[in-house]
Design a protein around this motif. Structure first.
Motif, mmCIF file in Angstrom:
data_model
loop_
_atom_site.group_PDB
_atom_site.id
_atom_site.type_symbol
_atom_site.label_atom_id
_atom_site.label_comp_id
_atom_site.label_asym_id
_atom_site.label_seq_id
_atom_site.Cartn_x
_atom_site.Cartn_y
_atom_site.Cartn_z
ATOM 1 N N GLU A 42 -19.100 25.777 27.440
ATOM 2 C CA GLU A 42 -18.060 24.764 27.636
ATOM 3 C C GLU A 42 -17.352 24.384 26.346
ATOM 4 O OE1 GLU A 42 -19.409 21.354 29.743
ATOM 5 O OE2 GLU A 42 -20.115 22.496 31.459
ATOM 6 N N GLY A 43 -18.056 24.446 25.231
ATOM 7 C CA GLY A 43 -17.458 24.056 23.961
ATOM 8 C C GLY A 43 -18.381 24.422 22.823
ATOM 9 N N CYS A 44 -17.856 24.367 21.611
ATOM 10 C CA CYS A 44 -18.652 24.687 20.431
ATOM 11 C C CYS A 44 -18.025 24.057 19.204
ATOM 12 C CB CYS A 44 -18.783 26.198 20.242
ATOM 13 S SG CYS A 44 -17.201 27.066 20.074
ATOM 14 N N GLY A 45 -18.796 23.983 18.145
ATOM 15 C CA GLY A 45 -18.286 23.402 16.913
ATOM 16 C C GLY A 45 -19.162 23.754 15.733
ATOM 17 N N ILE A 46 -18.582 23.618 14.539
ATOM 18 C CA ILE A 46 -19.290 23.851 13.278
ATOM 19 C C ILE A 46 -18.887 22.755 12.300
ATOM 20 C CG2 ILE A 46 -19.611 25.377 11.290
ATOM 21 C CD1 ILE A 46 -19.018 27.748 13.098
ATOM 22 N N VAL A 47 -19.868 22.195 11.590
ATOM 23 C CA VAL A 47 -19.625 21.288 10.467
ATOM 24 C C VAL A 47 -20.208 21.940 9.225
ATOM 25 C CG1 VAL A 47 -20.046 19.011 9.461
ATOM 26 C CG2 VAL A 47 -19.716 19.240 11.926
ATOM 27 N N SER A 48 -19.431 21.987 8.146
ATOM 28 C CA SER A 48 -19.904 22.568 6.891
ATOM 29 C C SER A 48 -19.855 21.519 5.789
ATOM 30 C CB SER A 48 -19.047 23.777 6.492
ATOM 31 O OG SER A 48 -17.735 23.367 6.149
ATOM 32 N N ASN A 97 -17.128 15.058 23.739
ATOM 33 C CA ASN A 97 -18.561 15.322 23.842
ATOM 34 C C ASN A 97 -18.975 16.647 23.213
ATOM 35 O OD1 ASN A 97 -19.397 12.965 25.235
ATOM 36 N ND2 ASN A 97 -18.567 13.784 27.135
ATOM 37 N N VAL A 98 -18.018 17.401 22.674
ATOM 38 C CA VAL A 98 -18.346 18.661 22.014
ATOM 39 C C VAL A 98 -18.964 18.355 20.652
ATOM 40 C CG1 VAL A 98 -17.429 20.824 21.097
ATOM 41 C CG2 VAL A 98 -16.540 19.906 23.251
ATOM 42 N N GLN A 99 -20.044 19.007 20.352
ATOM 43 C CA GLN A 99 -20.767 18.778 19.102
ATOM 44 C C GLN A 99 -20.535 19.943 18.134
ATOM 45 O OE1 GLN A 99 -24.906 17.603 19.747
ATOM 46 N NE2 GLN A 99 -24.419 16.912 21.831
ATOM 47 N N PRO A 100 -20.981 19.767 16.870
ATOM 48 C CA PRO A 100 -21.710 18.660 16.278
ATOM 49 C C PRO A 100 -20.852 17.402 16.150
ATOM 50 C CG PRO A 100 -21.987 20.653 14.959
ATOM 51 C CD PRO A 100 -20.861 20.909 15.914
ATOM 52 N N PHE A 101 -21.513 16.244 16.255
ATOM 53 C CA PHE A 101 -20.854 14.985 15.955
ATOM 54 C C PHE A 101 -20.839 14.797 14.448
ATOM 55 C CE2 PHE A 101 -22.648 13.734 20.255
ATOM 56 C CZ PHE A 101 -21.420 13.872 20.895
ATOM 57 N N LEU A 102 -19.775 14.166 13.949
ATOM 58 C CA LEU A 102 -19.626 13.890 12.523
ATOM 59 C C LEU A 102 -19.450 12.389 12.349
ATOM 60 C CD1 LEU A 102 -19.313 14.777 9.588
ATOM 61 C CD2 LEU A 102 -16.901 15.283 10.062
ATOM 62 N N PHE A 110 -22.861 12.228 7.728
ATOM 63 C CA PHE A 110 -23.820 13.187 8.259
ATOM 64 C C PHE A 110 -23.321 13.737 9.585
ATOM 65 C CE2 PHE A 110 -25.049 9.198 10.134
ATOM 66 C CZ PHE A 110 -25.602 9.489 11.370
ATOM 67 N N ALA A 111 -23.811 14.928 9.917
ATOM 68 C CA ALA A 111 -23.474 15.601 11.175
ATOM 69 C C ALA A 111 -24.739 15.720 12.013
ATOM 70 C CB ALA A 111 -22.884 16.980 10.905
ATOM 71 N N LEU A 112 -24.548 15.782 13.333
ATOM 72 C CA LEU A 112 -25.686 15.833 14.251
ATOM 73 C C LEU A 112 -25.389 16.786 15.390
ATOM 74 C CD1 LEU A 112 -27.772 12.854 15.512
ATOM 75 C CD2 LEU A 112 -26.725 14.361 17.192
ATOM 76 N N ALA A 113 -26.349 17.653 15.700
ATOM 77 C CA ALA A 113 -26.265 18.564 16.837
ATOM 78 C C ALA A 113 -27.560 18.462 17.631
ATOM 79 C CB ALA A 113 -26.041 20.000 16.369
ATOM 80 N N HIS A 114 -27.459 18.526 18.961
ATOM 81 C CA HIS A 114 -28.599 18.226 19.827
ATOM 82 C C HIS A 114 -28.654 19.211 20.987
ATOM 83 C CE1 HIS A 114 -30.109 15.445 23.304
ATOM 84 N NE2 HIS A 114 -31.116 16.140 22.820
ATOM 85 N N ASN A 115 -29.853 19.692 21.274
ATOM 86 C CA ASN A 115 -30.131 20.465 22.473
ATOM 87 C C ASN A 115 -31.181 19.713 23.273
ATOM 88 O OD1 ASN A 115 -30.910 22.365 24.415
ATOM 89 N ND2 ASN A 115 -32.230 23.445 22.976
ATOM 90 N N GLY A 116 -30.865 19.361 24.516
ATOM 91 C CA GLY A 116 -31.835 18.666 25.353
ATOM 92 C C GLY A 116 -31.233 17.480 26.073
ATOM 93 N N ASN A 117 -32.083 16.540 26.463
ATOM 94 C CA ASN A 117 -31.644 15.384 27.233
ATOM 95 C C ASN A 117 -32.558 14.203 26.930
ATOM 96 O OD1 ASN A 117 -29.529 14.759 29.084
ATOM 97 N ND2 ASN A 117 -31.048 14.398 30.658
ATOM 98 N N LEU A 118 -31.967 13.037 26.696
ATOM 99 C CA LEU A 118 -32.730 11.825 26.407
ATOM 100 C C LEU A 118 -32.791 10.985 27.674
ATOM 101 C CD1 LEU A 118 -31.211 10.859 22.929
ATOM 102 C CD2 LEU A 118 -33.041 12.498 23.470
ATOM 103 N N VAL A 119 -33.999 10.749 28.170
ATOM 104 C CA VAL A 119 -34.135 10.078 29.458
ATOM 105 C C VAL A 119 -33.954 8.566 29.349
ATOM 106 C CG1 VAL A 119 -35.606 11.873 30.408
ATOM 107 C CG2 VAL A 119 -36.655 9.941 29.227
#
Length: 412
Positions: A42-48, A97-102, A110-119
């Motif tokens: 659905e989407g992708c991103g890169i932070v350097s 909602n496309v990550q990474p968030f900056l 800082f940047a953040l990327a997440h795989n999973g789900n927080l209940v």
């Protein structure tokens, strides 16, 4: 997804990838994300991070090859980067909602990327909003960033203290990459539900959701991030911090059954070997009187090979997957939806005509796709179709990142 309004399939998780201490980190991240494309389209991103410590981001909706090109990758300078491929399970779609968030903050960006789900993300989000936080997305992943920065008592301490406190407040399945100007933190949930591996490349490190992406960039696998661990990658090497005393290895079974690529190793077990062994056990538990064994491409092929080897029944490529259907394929009418499975799969009539087929699939959710594939094979001339499923029945919803959150979505 094909026939989204009338069908239901499991979808891959998101994928994360990071590089520390390797020149051209963004380009390596591009190739790493391409190897993880199966986990999200659905989407992708890169932070350097460049040599001056400045963070720069490029992200977009679509496939990795659609979002990135040689020109925009050149603008992502530096020897550190994190990337993400997205399939939405919480928060929905949309570019926000496309990550990474900056995140920009006076204590350091800082940047953040997440795989999973927080209940427990909804409870934490409400608590944070009551304390004045403003969210820029509907993704549960953003909650962690606000937790890291909300408690001011940690602002004078190393960032690891705030991360440890934040991770102990969240519940769910996750693999997080958090990148600052100087280092990358790689964290895994205390149950180890989501995979995360570290490799070495030259004098630096690579971290990835799957080992297949380490192979794609030429990195040597070192180890998995342990459940309940934060692995810090910086100029001092790899440092380990346990943020939880309650730790267990409970990897999501669907990683082996469906999500991961067959050339990946999940917790040192090769996915193809696991699926092939499942096929052998499937023959022992439920043999079929058939002339040929056919697997449903792609994740079921390994199990079908194992079933064929154990049974002595010839394995045939009786179903062919159309790899160019595209993620944006639309079906504006019911008639076109009914043709969806034909657009995605085609039966090889010369291989199944007049034969009894043992059809091996990796899993079954609602069963509608299986019915259509059986019909496809019968119409191609198969005299009998014996369906065999290589995983146990899916009987309960999952709230940890797999998109089956209600009983209505399940056949069993």
């Amino acid at each position: 997804m094909i026939g989204a309004t009338t069908d239901r399939e499991l979808h891959e998780e998101c994928g994360v990838f990071g590089v520390f201490g390797v020149p051209g980190a963004a380009e390596l991240t591009y190739y790493g994300l391409h190897a993880l494309q199966h986990r999200g389209q659905e989407g992708c991103g890169i932070v350097s991070v460049n040599d001056a410590g400045a963070l720069r981001r490029i992200k977009g909706e679509g496939l990795v090859t659609e979002v990135f090109n040689e020109a925009n990758l050149r603008t992502l300078e530096g020897s550190m980067a994190v990337g993400h491929v997205r399939y939405s399970t919480s928060g929905g779609g949309g570019i926000e909602n496309v990550q990474p968030f900056l995140f920009r903050h006076f204590t350091g960006d800082f940047a953040l990327a997440h795989n999973g789900n927080l209940v427990n993300s909804h409870l934490l989000r409400r608590w944070l909003e009551d304390k004045g936080s403003l969210f820029q997305s509907s993704s549960d992943s953003e909650v962690l960033a606000h937790l890291i920065k909300k408690e001011t008592r940690n602002h004078t301490q190393p960032r690891i203290y705030a991360i440890v406190e934040a991770l102990n407040m969240i519940e769910g399945a996750f693999a997080f990459l958090i990148m600052t100007a100087n280092r990358i933190y790689a964290a895994r949930d205390k149950y180890g539900l989501r995979p995360l591996s570290i490799g070495r490349l030259g004098d630096g490190f690579v971290v990835s959701s799957e080992t297949c992406a380490l192979d794609a960039v030429g990195a040597e696998f070192l180890r998995d991030v342990e459940p309940g661990e934060i692995a810090t990658l910086d100029g001092k090497g790899i440092r380990s911090t346990d943020y939880s005393m309650y730790k267990r290895h409970a990897i999501c079974a669907m990683e082996y059954i469906y999500f991961a690529r067959p050339d990946s190793d999940i917790e040192r077990c090769n996915v193809h070997a696991f699926r092939k062994r499942s096929g052998r056990l499937l023959w022992q538990e439920s043999p079929a009187d058939a002339d040929v064994v056919v697997g449903v491409p792609d994740s079921s092929l390994s199990a079908a090979m194992g079933f064929a080897e154990a049974s002595g029944i010839p394995y045939e490529m009786g179903l062919i997957k159309n790899r160019y259907i595209g993620r944006t394929f639309i079906q504006p009418s019911q008639a076109m939806r009914e043709k969806g499975v034909r657009m995605k799969l085609s039966a090889v009539g010369s291989l199944v005509r007049g034969r009894r087929v043992a059809l091996v699939d990796d899993s079954i959710v609602r069963g509608t796709t299986s019915q259509r594939i059986v019909r496809l094979l019968r119409e191609a001339g198969a005299t009998e179709v014996h369906v065999r499923i290589a995983s146990p029945p899916i009987t309960h919803p999952c709230f940890y990142g797999v998109d089956t959150s209600t009983y209505d979505e399940l056949l069993c």
